[in-house]
Design an enzyme around this catalytic site. Structure first.
Site, PDB file in Angstrom:
ATOM      1  N   LYS A 288      -3.225  36.221 137.152  1.00  0.00           N
ATOM      2  CA  LYS A 288      -2.731  34.848 136.996  1.00  0.00           C
ATOM      3  C   LYS A 288      -2.979  34.024 138.247  1.00  0.00           C
ATOM      4  O   LYS A 288      -3.248  32.829 138.164  1.00  0.00           O
ATOM      5  CB  LYS A 288      -1.237  34.860 136.643  1.00  0.00           C
ATOM      6  CG  LYS A 288      -0.973  35.341 135.236  1.00  0.00           C
ATOM      7  CD  LYS A 288       0.387  34.899 134.732  1.00  0.00           C
ATOM      8  CE  LYS A 288       0.591  35.328 133.296  1.00  0.00           C
ATOM      9  NZ  LYS A 288       1.971  35.183 132.831  1.00  0.00           N
TER      10      LYS A 288
ATOM     11  N   LYS B  80      -6.515  40.200 126.551  1.00  0.00           N
ATOM     12  CA  LYS B  80      -5.397  40.380 125.612  1.00  0.00           C
ATOM     13  C   LYS B  80      -5.095  39.072 124.886  1.00  0.00           C
ATOM     14  O   LYS B  80      -5.322  37.979 125.430  1.00  0.00           O
ATOM     15  CB  LYS B  80      -4.157  40.922 126.335  1.00  0.00           C
ATOM     16  CG  LYS B  80      -3.329  39.906 127.053  1.00  0.00           C
ATOM     17  CD  LYS B  80      -1.941  40.456 127.415  1.00  0.00           C
ATOM     18  CE  LYS B  80      -1.186  39.369 128.171  1.00  0.00           C
ATOM     19  NZ  LYS B  80       0.129  39.699 128.627  1.00  0.00           N
TER      20      LYS B  80
ATOM     21  N   LYS C 141      -0.384  33.875 124.495  1.00  0.00           N
ATOM     22  CA  LYS C 141       0.057  32.522 124.130  1.00  0.00           C
ATOM     23  C   LYS C 141      -0.695  31.458 124.914  1.00  0.00           C
ATOM     24  O   LYS C 141      -0.906  30.361 124.457  1.00  0.00           O
ATOM     25  CB  LYS C 141       1.541  32.354 124.475  1.00  0.00           C
ATOM     26  CG  LYS C 141       2.472  33.197 123.687  1.00  0.00           C
ATOM     27  CD  LYS C 141       3.855  33.152 124.335  1.00  0.00           C
ATOM     28  CE  LYS C 141       4.551  34.487 124.220  1.00  0.00           C
ATOM     29  NZ  LYS C 141       5.667  34.689 125.108  1.00  0.00           N
TER      30      LYS C 141
HETATM   31  P1  TYM Z   1       5.795  38.417 127.453  1.00  0.00           P
HETATM   32  O1  TYM Z   1       6.606  37.289 126.959  1.00  0.00           O
HETATM   33  O2  TYM Z   1       4.503  38.139 128.132  1.00  0.00           O
HETATM   34  O3  TYM Z   1       5.482  39.423 126.277  1.00  0.00           O
HETATM   35  C1  TYM Z   1       6.522  39.905 125.456  1.00  0.00           C
HETATM   36  C2  TYM Z   1       6.194  41.296 124.959  1.00  0.00           C
HETATM   37  O4  TYM Z   1       5.006  41.288 124.166  1.00  0.00           O
HETATM   38  C3  TYM Z   1       4.093  42.260 124.671  1.00  0.00           C
HETATM   39  N1  TYM Z   1       2.732  41.698 124.504  1.00  0.00           N
HETATM   40  C4  TYM Z   1       1.729  42.329 123.879  1.00  0.00           C
HETATM   41  N2  TYM Z   1       1.650  43.533 123.286  1.00  0.00           N
HETATM   42  C5  TYM Z   1       0.473  43.874 122.706  1.00  0.00           C
HETATM   43  N3  TYM Z   1      -0.628  43.071 122.699  1.00  0.00           N
HETATM   44  C6  TYM Z   1      -0.595  41.849 123.292  1.00  0.00           C
HETATM   45  N4  TYM Z   1      -1.669  41.066 123.265  1.00  0.00           N
HETATM   46  C7  TYM Z   1       0.614  41.428 123.916  1.00  0.00           C
HETATM   47  N5  TYM Z   1       1.002  40.299 124.581  1.00  0.00           N
HETATM   48  C8  TYM Z   1       2.284  40.494 124.928  1.00  0.00           C
HETATM   49  C9  TYM Z   1       4.470  42.423 126.140  1.00  0.00           C
HETATM   50  O5  TYM Z   1       4.067  43.672 126.634  1.00  0.00           O
HETATM   51  C10 TYM Z   1       5.960  42.295 126.100  1.00  0.00           C
HETATM   52  O6  TYM Z   1       6.582  43.530 125.781  1.00  0.00           O
HETATM   53  N6  TYM Z   1       7.929  39.918 131.686  1.00  0.00           N
HETATM   54  C11 TYM Z   1       8.053  40.002 130.262  1.00  0.00           C
HETATM   55  C12 TYM Z   1       9.405  39.512 129.776  1.00  0.00           C
HETATM   56  C13 TYM Z   1      10.532  40.184 130.463  1.00  0.00           C
HETATM   57  C14 TYM Z   1      11.008  41.495 130.218  1.00  0.00           C
HETATM   58  C15 TYM Z   1      12.096  41.670 131.146  1.00  0.00           C
HETATM   59  C16 TYM Z   1      10.655  42.507 129.345  1.00  0.00           C
HETATM   60  C17 TYM Z   1      11.284  39.641 131.446  1.00  0.00           C
HETATM   61  N7  TYM Z   1      12.218  40.536 131.865  1.00  0.00           N
HETATM   62  C18 TYM Z   1      12.802  42.862 131.183  1.00  0.00           C
HETATM   63  C19 TYM Z   1      11.368  43.692 129.393  1.00  0.00           C
HETATM   64  C20 TYM Z   1      12.441  43.858 130.315  1.00  0.00           C
HETATM   65  C21 TYM Z   1       6.987  39.126 129.643  1.00  0.00           C
HETATM   66  O7  TYM Z   1       6.502  38.230 130.244  1.00  0.00           O
HETATM   67  O8  TYM Z   1       6.694  39.391 128.365  1.00  0.00           O
END
Ligand code: TYM
Length: 327
Positions: free
Chosen positions: A111, A193, A196
């Site tokens: 990023k 990947k 969004k």
């Molecule tokens: P975020 O919002 O980027 O993604 C949410 C969840 O979706 C999964 N994910 C994917 N899995 C498979 N293929 C993809 N293309 C794909 N894109 C996203 C991510 O692995 C995630 O599980 N930092 C985290 C949010 C967070 C969090 C936490 C999670 C903040 N604090 C504590 C667990 C525990 C995030 O940005 O997820």
């Protein structure tokens, strides 16, 4: 009962990658674990957000959770920013985390290279995530592959802080990556990947896309000129991604999918993938409308704040005392 915690960022519409990589597991695990699910809105502001959009996206994500089958009676559902102890604990943990450990995080490297200028929050983001996890003595963190490194960091932080103060301050969390959890790739550029924030929205399926859009996006997905439906992510990333999507949603293994479509051409296979995605998302879209404007969301968040702030405060006070932040 083991405690499970996870969350998604409310940074726009939720993707099929989020659903396959995370939300589906959350729905499955709510039956087995003491489950905490939240909206990671503090993480969302590591990149610039329009305040009105963010507010809307927070509510939309909560409606998506409910529409996907996350049950308010089986989960404690809350909004990260409402529980002020997360960010307070995060500050203390930041001061116990070497800078180099954060600059080595893959997501930060990606990023920070993409943007000319970026906030310091982008660097400290995984410490806030560690704080989200450690503040509840979480045992299990269901996430997609891309977040595994951040859960590892949370483990390192827990271990280091426990050793430093010679106390079991934090429980060691484990990432929980379902056997059928796949990293879903962008349909146009299957070496990245599905995200969004992708610039070309044709590569991303959003959970609320119309049936027609889903069909169009999948039929136009990048493939190769080889014509065989074989799983080979290095040489055939596009077809392999479609196989993964089909496999995840049908609960067939990758080789069962290969076998099922061994005599099909790409067009027929893509049409089958599209129909399966459409059938999976249809009931979610129907329920989503119902929850979006419901006052249920406020009730759920009030309850979530009530439950989580008590637990979080205790852990925060414990570390505060341990570090000597007292009069
Ligand atoms: P975020 O919002 O980027 O993604 C949410 C969840 O979706 C999964 N994910 C994917 N899995 C498979 N293929 C993809 N293309 C794909 N894109 C996203 C991510 O692995 C995630 O599980 N930092 C985290 C949010 C967070 C969090 C936490 C999670 C903040 N604090 C504590 C667990 C525990 C995030 O940005 O997820």
């Amino acid at each position: 009962m083991k405690r499970m915690l996870t969350g998604l960022q409310p940074t726009g519409e939720i993707t099929l990658g989020n659903y396959i990589g995370a939300i589906r597991q959350m729905v499955e695990y709510q039956e087995k674990y003491d489950s905490f699910i939240f909206v990671a809105d503090m993480h969302a502001i590591t990149i610039e957000q329009d305040p009105a959009e963010l507010k809307k996206n927070i509510r939309n994500l909560l409606a998506i959770y409910l529409a996907c089958g996350i049950d308010k009676d089986k989960n404690t559902i809350f909004l990260q920013s409402e529980n002020v102890y997360h960010a307070n604990l995060s500050w203390m943990l930041e001061c116990l985390t070497p800078y180099g450990e954060l600059t080595r995080m893959t997501q930060f490297k990606d990023k920070s290279q993409k943007h000319k200028s970026f906030s310091s929050g982008l660097l400290t983001y995984p410490v806030l995530m560690a704080s989200d996890i450690l503040i509840y003595d979480t045992d299990l963190v269901p996430v997609g592959q891309d977040q595994k490194q951040h859960v590892e960091l949370a483990r390192n932080i827990a271990d280091r802080v426990n050793k430093k103060y010679n106390k079991e301050l934090f429980t060691m969390p484990d990432a929980l990556i379902g056997t059928n959890s796949k990293k879903i790739m962008d349909l146009i550029d299957p070496t990245h990947k599905m995200s969004k924030s992708s610039e070309n929205k044709n590569g991303v399926i959003f959970l609320l896309d119309s049936d027609e859009d889903i069909r169009k996006k999948i039929m136009r997905a990048t493939t190769d000129s080889d014509m065989s439906i074989k799983f080979d992510p290095d040489n055939k990333p596009g077809i392999s991604n479609l196989i993964n999507i089909y496999s995840a949603l049908s609960n067939l293994s990758v080789s069962e999918v290969e076998e099922k479509f061994k005599d099909s051409n790409y067009g027929t296979f893509k049409a089958s993938v599209a129909e399966l995605v459409i059938d999976t998302l249809r009931p979610i879209k129907e329920k989503y409308e119902m929850y979006q404007n419901s006052s249920k969301i406020d009730e759920i968040l009030d309850n979530g704040l009530n439950v989580t702030s008590k637990i979080a405060r205790e852990k925060y006070e414990l570390l505060k005392q341990t570090m000597g932040l007292t009069r």
